[in-house]
Design a protein around this motif. Structure first.
Motif, mmCIF file in Angstrom:
data_model
loop_
_atom_site.group_PDB
_atom_site.id
_atom_site.type_symbol
_atom_site.label_atom_id
_atom_site.label_comp_id
_atom_site.label_asym_id
_atom_site.label_seq_id
_atom_site.Cartn_x
_atom_site.Cartn_y
_atom_site.Cartn_z
ATOM 1 N N ASP A 25 0.489 -0.946 -0.154
ATOM 2 C CA ASP A 25 0.573 0.069 0.461
ATOM 3 C C ASP A 25 0.771 1.239 -0.281
ATOM 4 O O ASP A 25 0.590 2.517 -0.122
ATOM 5 C CB ASP A 25 -1.433 0.246 0.869
ATOM 6 C CG ASP A 25 -2.251 -1.436 1.475
ATOM 7 O OD1 ASP A 25 -2.446 -2.125 0.108
ATOM 8 O OD2 ASP A 25 -2.352 -1.299 2.446
ATOM 9 N N GLY A 26 1.928 0.962 0.375
ATOM 10 C CA GLY A 26 2.936 3.341 -0.065
ATOM 11 C C GLY A 26 2.493 3.024 1.573
ATOM 12 O O GLY A 26 2.360 2.804 2.096
ATOM 13 N N GLY A 27 3.271 4.361 2.103
ATOM 14 C CA GLY A 27 3.202 5.709 3.412
ATOM 15 C C GLY A 27 1.910 5.563 3.590
ATOM 16 O O GLY A 27 1.447 5.178 4.336
ATOM 17 N N GLU A 54 -3.195 13.862 12.236
ATOM 18 C CA GLU A 54 -3.264 14.206 11.340
ATOM 19 C C GLU A 54 -2.012 13.678 10.381
ATOM 20 O O GLU A 54 -1.407 13.484 11.034
ATOM 21 C CB GLU A 54 -3.186 15.817 11.174
ATOM 22 C CG GLU A 54 -4.217 16.474 11.970
ATOM 23 C CD GLU A 54 -3.644 17.751 12.066
ATOM 24 O OE1 GLU A 54 -3.886 18.628 10.706
ATOM 25 O OE2 GLU A 54 -4.553 18.874 12.727
ATOM 26 N N VAL A 55 -2.701 13.298 8.784
ATOM 27 C CA VAL A 55 -2.209 12.242 8.075
ATOM 28 C C VAL A 55 -2.212 13.373 6.931
ATOM 29 O O VAL A 55 -3.367 13.381 6.495
ATOM 30 C CB VAL A 55 -1.549 11.131 8.431
ATOM 31 C CG1 VAL A 55 -2.739 10.903 7.673
ATOM 32 C CG2 VAL A 55 -0.253 10.885 7.362
ATOM 33 N N GLU A 56 -0.998 13.805 6.120
ATOM 34 C CA GLU A 56 -1.764 14.178 4.154
ATOM 35 C C GLU A 56 -0.648 13.637 3.237
ATOM 36 O O GLU A 56 1.278 13.704 4.551
ATOM 37 C CB GLU A 56 -2.292 15.388 4.332
ATOM 38 C CG GLU A 56 -1.416 15.746 4.681
ATOM 39 C CD GLU A 56 -2.004 17.790 4.771
ATOM 40 O OE1 GLU A 56 -1.875 18.606 3.572
ATOM 41 O OE2 GLU A 56 -3.130 18.258 5.870
ATOM 42 N N ASP A 57 -0.333 13.696 2.136
ATOM 43 C CA ASP A 57 1.077 13.594 1.516
ATOM 44 C C ASP A 57 1.430 14.655 2.314
ATOM 45 O O ASP A 57 1.535 16.203 2.230
ATOM 46 C CB ASP A 57 0.689 13.949 0.037
ATOM 47 C CG ASP A 57 1.383 12.920 -0.480
ATOM 48 O OD1 ASP A 57 1.896 12.755 -0.495
ATOM 49 O OD2 ASP A 57 1.861 14.172 -2.273
ATOM 50 N N GLY A 58 3.076 13.749 2.258
ATOM 51 C CA GLY A 58 3.941 15.154 2.349
ATOM 52 C C GLY A 58 3.434 15.609 4.532
ATOM 53 O O GLY A 58 4.559 16.709 4.626
ATOM 54 N N ARG A 59 3.096 15.288 5.194
ATOM 55 C CA ARG A 59 2.631 16.506 6.027
ATOM 56 C C ARG A 59 2.211 15.552 7.054
ATOM 57 O O ARG A 59 1.093 14.737 6.538
ATOM 58 C CB ARG A 59 2.154 17.711 5.942
ATOM 59 C CG ARG A 59 1.382 18.214 6.626
ATOM 60 C CD ARG A 59 0.089 19.279 6.553
ATOM 61 N NE ARG A 59 0.331 20.276 7.943
ATOM 62 C CZ ARG A 59 -1.057 19.907 8.804
ATOM 63 N NH1 ARG A 59 -1.392 18.940 8.454
ATOM 64 N NH2 ARG A 59 -1.298 20.799 9.804
ATOM 65 N N VAL A 60 3.113 15.228 8.659
ATOM 66 C CA VAL A 60 1.542 15.116 9.732
ATOM 67 C C VAL A 60 1.889 15.785 10.562
ATOM 68 O O VAL A 60 2.224 16.723 10.823
ATOM 69 C CB VAL A 60 2.581 13.853 10.194
ATOM 70 C CG1 VAL A 60 2.672 12.762 8.983
ATOM 71 C CG2 VAL A 60 4.301 13.799 10.480
ATOM 72 N N PHE A 95 7.589 9.089 6.084
ATOM 73 C CA PHE A 95 6.290 7.644 5.310
ATOM 74 C C PHE A 95 5.723 8.229 4.334
ATOM 75 O O PHE A 95 5.320 6.984 3.862
ATOM 76 C CB PHE A 95 6.170 7.294 7.038
ATOM 77 C CG PHE A 95 5.903 6.081 6.808
ATOM 78 C CD1 PHE A 95 6.054 4.724 5.572
ATOM 79 C CD2 PHE A 95 4.340 5.459 7.604
ATOM 80 C CE1 PHE A 95 5.465 3.296 5.867
ATOM 81 C CE2 PHE A 95 4.806 3.899 8.042
ATOM 82 C CZ PHE A 95 4.403 3.653 6.360
ATOM 83 N N SER A 96 5.211 9.570 4.362
ATOM 84 C CA SER A 96 3.916 9.719 4.285
ATOM 85 C C SER A 96 4.103 9.845 2.578
ATOM 86 O O SER A 96 2.756 9.776 1.887
ATOM 87 C CB SER A 96 3.530 11.301 4.655
ATOM 88 O OG SER A 96 4.005 11.805 3.827
#
Length: 169
Positions: A25-27, A54-60, A95-96
């Protein structure tokens, strides 16, 4: 609580990630499943009283509750607690952006602790963002702030990106 997210795979709230799921699945998808409670959070989050919020592509974003359990001999929260929360945000920002079939690990991180973290100060928040993602190296930055937005610490991290098969022995 256990949740069946894929046929035959049942996981609970605390543990390690199934590497076959990370490989497939990937990060970002894995981190989103962790945030939703469908994949486990690492045991140290329970031990050190912090979690991803919170998590999104390139940000946590992680939040944590410093307490008397985290004190150094002088009565402030140990820098290791701050470093662990920040390393988690810095690493998970990387990881994201990890693709299926990839894994990552921290090579180096640097923190600047600009104010003391104290027990009883309430919840603190650490935002991590990707700076650069190359083929084999990624860098990220993070800021730890109190509930009023006052900066407590900031830092950067470099991670290696490699085939996940290197972990699957």
């Amino acid at each position: 609580m256990t949740v069946e997210i894929y046929p035959g795979l049942t996981v609970g709230g605390i543990g390690t990630l199934p590497l076959d799921v990370v490989k497939r699945d990937g990060g970002l998808k894995v981190l989103q499943a962790m945030l939703a409670g469908a994949l486990p959070a690492p045991p140290m989050c329970r031990t050190l009283a912090f979690s991803m919020t919170e998590v999104e592509d390139g940000r946590v974003v992680f939040s944590g509750m410093p307490s008397a359990d985290h004190l150094n001999p002088l009565g402030t929260v140990h820098g290791g607690w701050t470093a662990t929360v920040m390393d988690s945000a810095l690493g998970c920002a990387v990881f994201s952006v990890i693709k299926p079939g990839e894994a990552y690990t921290t090579i180096e991180f640097k923190l600047n602790l600009v104010r003391p973290v104290l027990p009883g100060m309430g919840e603190v928040f650490c935002e991590g963002k990707i700076i650069h993602r190359g083929r084999t190296i990624a860098t990220s930055e993070a800021w730890l702030r109190d509930k009023n937005g006052k900066l407590l610490a900031h830092g950067t991290e470099t991670c290696a990106i490699f085939p996940i098969e290197n972990l699957m022995r």
